[in-house]
Design an enzyme around this catalytic site. Structure first.
Site, mmCIF file in Angstrom:
data_model
loop_
_atom_site.group_PDB
_atom_site.id
_atom_site.type_symbol
_atom_site.label_atom_id
_atom_site.label_comp_id
_atom_site.label_asym_id
_atom_site.label_seq_id
_atom_site.Cartn_x
_atom_site.Cartn_y
_atom_site.Cartn_z
ATOM 1 N N ARG A 1 0.923 -1.210 0.058
ATOM 2 C CA ARG A 1 0.153 -0.005 0.063
ATOM 3 C C ARG A 1 0.948 1.199 0.110
ATOM 4 N NH1 ARG A 1 -2.325 0.445 5.321
ATOM 5 N NH2 ARG A 1 -0.950 2.253 5.473
ATOM 6 N N HIS B 1 -3.488 4.324 4.587
ATOM 7 C CA HIS B 1 -4.675 3.395 4.842
ATOM 8 C C HIS B 1 -5.962 4.104 4.328
ATOM 9 C CE1 HIS B 1 -7.575 0.245 6.078
ATOM 10 N NE2 HIS B 1 -8.246 1.249 6.863
ATOM 11 N N TYR C 1 4.087 4.396 11.438
ATOM 12 C CA TYR C 1 4.544 2.967 11.529
ATOM 13 C C TYR C 1 5.405 2.289 10.481
ATOM 14 C CZ TYR C 1 0.406 2.974 8.725
ATOM 15 O OH TYR C 1 -0.453 3.040 7.725
#
Length: 376
Positions: free
Chosen positions: A268, A272, A281
């Site tokens: 990705r 998100h 993260y």
């Protein structure tokens, strides 16, 4: 990549390397042997237009025109490659990021944005496209896909030998959904009933901010083996490999041989959703590594090496993407807010007393504000 575990290259089907070079002697054999240069240009065109539109939708959200946006950035090959393996009798059950698959099923991309502007729960007729409405609740649609597939089998729409009749369902979800109970239950039913369903996992390596290494100690595809479901891992950034693997899986399911689990190992590239900050993260080094494996750049390099991507074709696709962006901006900004009571429409297929009572209460509630204003 890790040597073992969910981030390994163990068993990964790959037909193009990250520089666009063919892996092995024949990149198109056997389940991609039918692909022509026109087909590959269509893949490149779809991925390019999809990404341009995706970035436009992100910009609209940043401008306050959308409440939220879920990008497919970086996952174009998994979606376009698999989507082009579908045929009319097949039925797709998406989650909420499958914009590319929607595109291959002739869903107007602009209409998808009605959902993210908060105007509608769904913006297309599933039966018109063989493409169900988006499922925002993680994993629930795996049960729907399995049930639909079981019904197709019982209705004689599987293994009849007629290409225009035999079909299968395809259920798309992410790596995080494989930890959900609904997905586990769906695989139990699919396996026991030999349902013609393809579970297509887009492993983009993060369930929001939770890395795949904290979701599983083995490749995600291995989870299918515990249910007796044939499973395959594919390079999710290789559009030809994704097409070939899905082509095989659909033939397997349509022929009455039961379900298949595909894990498309991808990344990705964006957040998100637009409410997420991936820098919290994951590292810059990791993002750089995967940027070098961009699915569009990979096919671009392959076609360029073969002399199959002319400047004229590039210009046509650029113009198409630009026109879609303009139509997207104008449409979204021109949409008017519907009556609030439309939230009660289509809750059930038939009139329902409880919904009617809720609608009547809400109408009285809204009128009360007008009465207070008039009295004041």
């Amino acid at each position: 990549m890790d040597a073992t575990g969910p981030l390994s290259s163990d068993g990964l089907v790959q037909l193009l390397d990250h520089q666009g070079n063919a892996v092995g002697d024949d990149v198109y054999s056997p389940y991609a042997a039918h692909l022509t240069p026109d087909d590959l240009r269509a893949f490149w065109r779809d991925m390019t237009v999809l990404r341009s539109w995706d970035l436009e939708a992100t910009s609209l959200q940043r401008q306050g025109e959308l409440g939220l946006w879920v990008q497919s950035l970086g996952q174009e090959a998994a979606q376009i490659g698999s989507g082009h393996a579908l045929r009319e009798p097949d039925f797709v059950f998406p989650s909420y990021r499958e914009h590319g698959v929607a595109m291959t099923r002739d869903v107007d991309l602009v209409e998808i944005l009605r959902i993210f502007r908060g105007l509608q729960h769904g913006a297309w007729n599933p039966q018109d496209h063989g493409f169900h409405l988006y499922s925002l609740v993680i994993g629930t649609h795996a049960l729907h896909a399995t049930g639909y597939a079981m019904a197709m089998d019982r209705d004689g729409l599987v293994a009849s030998g007629h290409p225009e009749r035999d079909g299968a369902t395809v259920c798309y979800f992410g790596d995080g959904a494989t930890s959900q109970g609904d997905v586990s239950e769906a695989m139990v039913f699919a396996s026991v009933h030999q349902a013609p369903v393809v579970f297509f996992v887009q492993n983009n390596q993060f369930a929001i901010s939770e890395p795949a290494t904290r979701q599983s100690r083995v490749p995600i595809a291995d989870r299918g083996k515990g249910f007796g479901i044939p499973s395959v891992r594919v390079d999710g950034n290789d559009v030809i490999a994704c097409h070939a693997v899905t082509q095989w899986a659909l033939q397997h399911a349509r022929s009455g041989n039961g379900p298949v689990l595909i894990e498309a190992f991808t990344y990705r590239m964006g957040a998100h959703t637009t409410s997420d900050d991936p820098t919290r993260y994951r590292s810059k080094a990791q993002e750089t590594y995967w940027a070098e494996r961009d699915p569009i750049a990979r096919l671009d390099a392959h076609l360029t090496q073969r002399g199959e991507l002319s400047d004229e074709f590039r210009a046509l696709v650029t113009a198409e993407a630009k026109a879609l962006g303009q139509r997207t901006r104008e449409s979204v900004r021109g949409w008017e807010r519907p009556a609030t009571t439309t939230m009660f429409d289509h809750v059930y297929a038939l009139p329902h007393a409880t919904v009617d009572a809720d609608r009547a209460w809400f109408e009285r509630y809204e009128r009360s504000f007008a009465d207070v204003e008039a009295a004041g």
